[in-house]
Design a protein around this motif. Structure first.
Motif, PDB file in Angstrom:
ATOM      1  N   TYR A 280      14.450  56.803  49.782  1.00 56.88           N
ATOM      2  CA  TYR A 280      14.842  55.622  50.548  1.00 56.88           C
ATOM      3  C   TYR A 280      14.264  54.334  49.960  1.00 56.88           C
ATOM      4  N   GLN A 281      13.123  54.428  49.318  1.00 59.26           N
ATOM      5  CA  GLN A 281      12.536  53.229  48.715  1.00 59.26           C
ATOM      6  C   GLN A 281      13.363  52.755  47.519  1.00 59.26           C
ATOM      7  N   GLN A 282      13.969  53.696  46.825  1.00 60.53           N
ATOM      8  CA  GLN A 282      14.805  53.352  45.690  1.00 60.53           C
ATOM      9  C   GLN A 282      16.092  52.656  46.136  1.00 60.53           C
ATOM     10  N   HIS A 283      16.692  53.177  47.218  1.00 61.39           N
ATOM     11  CA  HIS A 283      17.964  52.605  47.681  1.00 61.39           C
ATOM     12  C   HIS A 283      18.245  53.094  49.094  1.00 61.39           C
ATOM     13  N   PHE A 284      18.497  52.175  50.011  1.00 63.92           N
ATOM     14  CA  PHE A 284      18.842  52.555  51.384  1.00 63.92           C
ATOM     15  C   PHE A 284      19.557  51.391  52.056  1.00 63.92           C
ATOM     16  N   ILE A 285      20.822  51.616  52.411  1.00 63.15           N
ATOM     17  CA  ILE A 285      21.630  50.591  53.084  1.00 63.15           C
ATOM     18  C   ILE A 285      22.394  51.255  54.225  1.00 63.15           C
ATOM     19  N   VAL A 286      22.318  50.658  55.404  1.00 62.18           N
ATOM     20  CA  VAL A 286      23.163  51.090  56.517  1.00 62.18           C
ATOM     21  C   VAL A 286      24.429  50.247  56.471  1.00 62.18           C
ATOM     22  N   LYS A 287      25.529  50.854  56.061  1.00 59.21           N
ATOM     23  CA  LYS A 287      26.771  50.119  55.839  1.00 59.21           C
ATOM     24  C   LYS A 287      27.605  49.970  57.101  1.00 59.21           C
ATOM     25  N   ASP A 288      27.445  50.912  58.038  1.00 56.12           N
ATOM     26  CA  ASP A 288      28.175  50.842  59.302  1.00 56.12           C
ATOM     27  C   ASP A 288      27.337  51.526  60.367  1.00 56.12           C
ATOM     28  N   HIS A 289      27.316  50.957  61.564  1.00 57.32           N
ATOM     29  CA  HIS A 289      26.475  51.508  62.631  1.00 57.32           C
ATOM     30  C   HIS A 289      27.079  51.133  63.974  1.00 57.32           C
ATOM     31  N   SER A 290      27.623  52.127  64.645  1.00 63.15           N
ATOM     32  CA  SER A 290      28.171  51.915  65.976  1.00 63.15           C
ATOM     33  C   SER A 290      27.703  53.063  66.862  1.00 63.15           C
ATOM     34  N   LYS A 291      28.181  53.093  68.090  1.00 64.88           N
ATOM     35  CA  LYS A 291      27.745  54.113  69.036  1.00 64.88           C
ATOM     36  C   LYS A 291      28.122  55.523  68.590  1.00 64.88           C
ATOM     37  N   ASN A 292      29.222  55.649  67.849  1.00 65.80           N
ATOM     38  CA  ASN A 292      29.727  56.976  67.503  1.00 65.80           C
ATOM     39  C   ASN A 292      29.881  57.228  66.012  1.00 65.80           C
ATOM     40  N   LYS A 293      29.408  56.294  65.186  1.00 63.78           N
ATOM     41  CA  LYS A 293      29.599  56.460  63.746  1.00 63.78           C
ATOM     42  C   LYS A 293      28.535  55.701  62.971  1.00 63.78           C
TER      43      LYS A 293
END
Length: 247
Positions: free
Chosen positions: A117-130
């Motif tokens: 995760y330190q090398q690369h970590f992006i939350v591209k989409d975040h909703s209640k069900n996805k």
């Protein structure tokens, strides 16, 4: 004197009336604000924490772990126990698309196993069900892989619905210089590629056009070892083909 007293009484009543209206207006405004808060979309308060997102993403590790656990049955093309074991972690749609042939030999391959995760970590989409997450992992041949993991709720449980990766090949990549891979180094790479309690390299032969042909055995249980024949690119250490052989 009497007039002055009357004026004082009238003035006091006026102040009390004004104060009462002010309190009433204040309470009214407070009620309006409370109603507005009651109707606010509270979905943001139901979103996952970063730690929870990572935990869900790591359910993808189960693909390789369970492939190893069920390798002996998969070798005999009895795939249902393996697929059933995947159900708490992967959606039905994901499991239905799996190519059974890829799981007859237990390999780490480029399956998720240890995200960096330190090398690369992006939350591209975040909703209640996805959720859709992008993160990294170093492969068996020391190549940096960028994974895209999609998870969604199925029957109230978060499960992996899609899993993909691409090789990161720019100058910042961790890819090692494999132009001088030796037979011994090739054997070690195969050991990192195969999943089993033990592995044995039977032979490593050089072919034409920078290719290694490797025969090996991988132990999948106390009673079975699977023979495998692999083809490796000598310049990258990448396994380009894998075939189980009768043992």
């Amino acid at each position: 004197m009497r007039k002055r007293l009357m004026l004082c009484i009238v003035f006091s009543c006026t102040l009390l009336l004004l104060y009462g209206n002010s309190v009433k207006d204040s309470n009214s405004n407070s009620n309006v604000e409370r109603r507005e808060l009651d109707t606010v979309n509270v979905s943001d308060t139901e979103l996952l924490s970063v730690a929870e997102i990572k935990d869900i993403s790591e359910k993808s590790y189960k693909l390789a772990e369970l492939a190893k656990d069920y390798a002996e049955q998969n070798q005999h093309l009895t795939m249902e126990p393996f697929k059933q074991a995947l159900q708490p972690y992967f959606t039905e749609a994901f499991i239905s698309k799996l190519n059974s042939v890829e799981f007859t030999v237990p390999t780490g391959g480029n399956f998720p196993a240890d995200f960096d995760y330190q090398q690369h970590f992006i939350v591209k989409d975040h909703s209640k069900n996805k959720i859709i997450v992008e993160t990294a992992q170093t492969s068996y041949n020391n190549m940096l892989l960028i994974y895209t993991i999609e998870a969604e709720k199925e029957q109230g449980q978060w499960k992996i619905n899609n899993l993909d990766y691409m090789e990161h090949t720019d100058s910042s990549s961790k890819a090692m210089n494999t132009a001088k891979i030796t037979e011994k180094e090739a054997g070690k790479l195969v050991g990192g590629y195969l999943l089993g309690d033990e592995y044995i390299i039977e032979s490593v032969k050089r072919g034409k056009e920078n290719v290694f042909y490797i025969n090996a055995f991988v132990e999948v249980s106390s009673t079975q070892m699977i023979g495998v024949s692999l083809k490796m690119d000598r310049l990258t250490g990448k396994i380009t083909s894998l075939m189980a052989v009768n043992t």
